[in-house]
Each structure stands twice: as structure tokens, then as C-alpha cells.
Design a protein around this motif. Structure first.
Motif, PDB file in Angstrom:
ATOM      1  N   VAL A  12      41.931  44.799  44.973  1.00 19.88           N
ATOM      2  CA  VAL A  12      42.059  46.042  44.223  1.00 19.88           C
ATOM      3  C   VAL A  12      43.428  46.605  44.587  1.00 19.88           C
ATOM      4  O   VAL A  12      43.647  47.041  45.706  1.00 19.88           O
ATOM      5  N   ILE A  13      44.351  46.540  43.626  1.00 14.15           N
ATOM      6  CA  ILE A  13      45.756  46.865  43.867  1.00 14.15           C
ATOM      7  C   ILE A  13      46.153  48.101  43.064  1.00 14.15           C
ATOM      8  O   ILE A  13      45.878  48.183  41.863  1.00 14.15           O
ATOM      9  N   GLU A  14      46.823  49.063  43.715  1.00 15.44           N
ATOM     10  CA  GLU A  14      47.358  50.237  43.015  1.00 15.44           C
ATOM     11  C   GLU A  14      48.293  49.781  41.896  1.00 15.44           C
ATOM     12  O   GLU A  14      49.066  48.842  42.066  1.00 15.44           O
ATOM     13  N   SER A  15      48.218  50.479  40.770  1.00 14.88           N
ATOM     14  CA  SER A  15      49.096  50.184  39.646  1.00 14.88           C
ATOM     15  C   SER A  15      49.290  51.466  38.841  1.00 14.88           C
ATOM     16  O   SER A  15      48.398  51.871  38.097  1.00 14.88           O
ATOM     17  N   GLY A  16      50.433  52.096  39.027  1.00 13.04           N
ATOM     18  CA  GLY A  16      50.696  53.337  38.303  1.00 13.04           C
ATOM     19  C   GLY A  16      49.661  54.387  38.648  1.00 13.04           C
ATOM     20  O   GLY A  16      49.439  54.705  39.808  1.00 13.04           O
ATOM     21  N   ALA A  40      41.483  52.883  35.151  1.00 12.74           N
ATOM     22  CA  ALA A  40      42.087  54.214  35.241  1.00 12.74           C
ATOM     23  C   ALA A  40      41.453  54.993  36.391  1.00 12.74           C
ATOM     24  O   ALA A  40      40.862  56.053  36.202  1.00 12.74           O
ATOM     25  N   ALA A  41      41.536  54.457  37.597  1.00 11.52           N
ATOM     26  CA  ALA A  41      40.993  55.111  38.790  1.00 11.52           C
ATOM     27  C   ALA A  41      41.815  54.654  39.983  1.00 11.52           C
ATOM     28  O   ALA A  41      42.351  53.543  39.989  1.00 11.52           O
ATOM     29  N   PRO A  42      41.907  55.492  41.000  1.00 14.11           N
ATOM     30  CA  PRO A  42      42.644  55.099  42.202  1.00 14.11           C
ATOM     31  C   PRO A  42      42.015  53.890  42.884  1.00 14.11           C
ATOM     32  O   PRO A  42      40.785  53.771  42.943  1.00 14.11           O
ATOM     33  N   ALA A  43      42.840  53.012  43.392  1.00 14.42           N
ATOM     34  CA  ALA A  43      42.358  51.799  44.057  1.00 14.42           C
ATOM     35  C   ALA A  43      41.388  52.131  45.178  1.00 14.42           C
ATOM     36  O   ALA A  43      40.361  51.458  45.338  1.00 14.42           O
ATOM     37  N   GLN A  44      41.666  53.160  45.962  1.00  9.83           N
ATOM     38  CA  GLN A  44      40.806  53.480  47.100  1.00  9.83           C
ATOM     39  C   GLN A  44      39.406  53.865  46.652  1.00  9.83           C
ATOM     40  O   GLN A  44      38.420  53.542  47.317  1.00  9.83           O
ATOM     41  N   ASP A  45      39.260  54.551  45.506  1.00 10.92           N
ATOM     42  CA  ASP A  45      37.941  54.925  44.995  1.00 10.92           C
ATOM     43  C   ASP A  45      37.161  53.700  44.531  1.00 10.92           C
ATOM     44  O   ASP A  45      35.969  53.559  44.813  1.00 10.92           O
ATOM     45  N   ALA A  73      42.936  45.184  53.570  1.00  5.66           N
ATOM     46  CA  ALA A  73      42.969  46.602  53.217  1.00  5.66           C
ATOM     47  C   ALA A  73      42.686  46.792  51.730  1.00  5.66           C
ATOM     48  O   ALA A  73      42.194  47.832  51.315  1.00  5.66           O
ATOM     49  N   ASN A  74      42.976  45.763  50.920  1.00  4.91           N
ATOM     50  CA  ASN A  74      42.786  45.874  49.475  1.00  4.91           C
ATOM     51  C   ASN A  74      41.731  44.911  48.931  1.00  4.91           C
ATOM     52  O   ASN A  74      41.728  44.605  47.751  1.00  4.91           O
ATOM     53  N   GLY A  75      40.834  44.432  49.783  1.00  7.53           N
ATOM     54  CA  GLY A  75      39.785  43.552  49.288  1.00  7.53           C
ATOM     55  C   GLY A  75      39.206  42.651  50.353  1.00  7.53           C
ATOM     56  O   GLY A  75      39.205  42.978  51.538  1.00  7.53           O
ATOM     57  N   PHE A  76      38.709  41.493  49.913  1.00  4.63           N
ATOM     58  CA  PHE A  76      38.043  40.574  50.826  1.00  4.63           C
ATOM     59  C   PHE A  76      38.118  39.145  50.310  1.00  4.63           C
ATOM     60  O   PHE A  76      38.379  38.905  49.130  1.00  4.63           O
ATOM     61  N   ASP A  77      37.874  38.218  51.210  1.00  2.99           N
ATOM     62  CA  ASP A  77      37.663  36.808  50.888  1.00  2.99           C
ATOM     63  C   ASP A  77      36.277  36.464  51.410  1.00  2.99           C
ATOM     64  O   ASP A  77      36.054  36.429  52.620  1.00  2.99           O
TER      65      ASP A  77
END
Length: 153
Positions: A103-107, A11-16, A82-86
Motif C-alpha cells: 500500500v503505497i502513498e500516491s498523491g 482515494a484514501a491515505p495509505a495508512q488508513d 511498513a507498507n505491507g507484507f509478504d
């Protein structure tokens, strides 16, 4: 190769979540009190998203309970997204360590997923190494859920 996958709906924004996960302070917040990764002083506030790819970023001690050295890790990134790493690293214990985090936005929150592929150096079979890695990543995800809360459907 041993393959494992873990996922949490937070329950937190992906960017945070991603901003914290891409710092060594954030990595250790997930690992402690089970483990801690050492890092050079210059990496204290380093954004891992800005790390060079395809080369060792630094060497790190994995410290059981934050104190007892149990492995020496050579941290390297294969790809940054932009949403993570390998991550594709090696250590004294792991011949190959591949960690993919997204880390993907979801709702009104996000989904954090960790995929692992690794090959231990010692011929122990898959059971013990898989159990240890599973314990560490279940702990990491429990820490994430405690910090950010669960995303309700």
C-alpha cells in the motif's frame, strides 16, 4: 507456479487502508460475501503487522459464502514491511501460497497492489486455479474501490 497481479488506485491515505487491511476484520471485509476466513478469538483485534515472521500464526478455514468450508489455511508471514507484507502460507489446496501486498502513498490517495504466486496440490493445470484466485482478488479489489473510492489522476 501460477503468478497473478492486481492493483487499485484508492482515494484514501495509505495508512488508513493498510491499518484496516492488517486486521482479520479488514481481510474479511474484502472477502465477503464470497469467502470468509475463520480465526481464533485472540486474533480479533490483532494487528497483523505485529505478527511473528517465519512461523504459522494460526490455522483458518476458508468458508465459501461465509459458511461452507472449502480449504484449511496455515497463515504465516515471511516479511512485514511498513507498507505491507509478504505472506508465505500453505493450505490443503495450495502447496505454496505467496501473497505480497503493498500500500503505497500516491498523491492524495494510495495504490494497493497484490502479487500472488501459488502452486496447487492437485495437478489441475493452471487454468482453473488461476481463474478462482483471479475471481477472489478481483472481488477484493472491487470491495476496496467501493469502500475507499477511486483515486482520480
Amino acid at each position: 507456479m501460477i503468478r497473478l497481479r492486481f492493483e487499485s488506485r484508492l482515494a484514501a491515505p495509505a495508512q488508513d487502508v493498510l491499518a484496516e487491511a492488517l486486521t482479520m476484520r479488514g481481510v474479511n471485509a474484502e472477502l465477503m460475501p464470497l469467502l470468509r476466513m475463520s480465526y481464533p478469538r485472540e486474533a480479533e483485534n490483532f494487528d497483523l503487522q505485529q505478527a511473528p515472521v517465519g512461523q504459522t500464526l494460526f490455522h483458518s478455514w476458508l468458508l465459501l459464502g461465509g459458511l461452507l468450508p472449502v480449504d484449511r489455511h496455515s497463515l504465516a508471514f515471511e516479511t512485514l514491511h511498513a507498507n505491507g507484507f509478504d505472506e508465505r502460507s500453505t493450505s490443503w489446496v495450495q502447496r505454496v501460497w505467496i501473497h505480497r501486498r503493498r500500500v503505497i502513498e500516491s498523491g492524495k490517495g494510495c495504490i494497493v497492489s497484490d502479487e500472488l504466486e501459488f502452486q496447487p496440490r492437485l495437478p489441475l493445470g493452471a487454468t482453473l486455479p488461476a481463474a478462482l484466485a483471479s475471481r477472489v482478488f478481483k472481488h477484493r479489489h472491487a470491495r476496496l474501490r467501493k469502500r475507499y473510492g477511486l483515486l482520480s489522476d
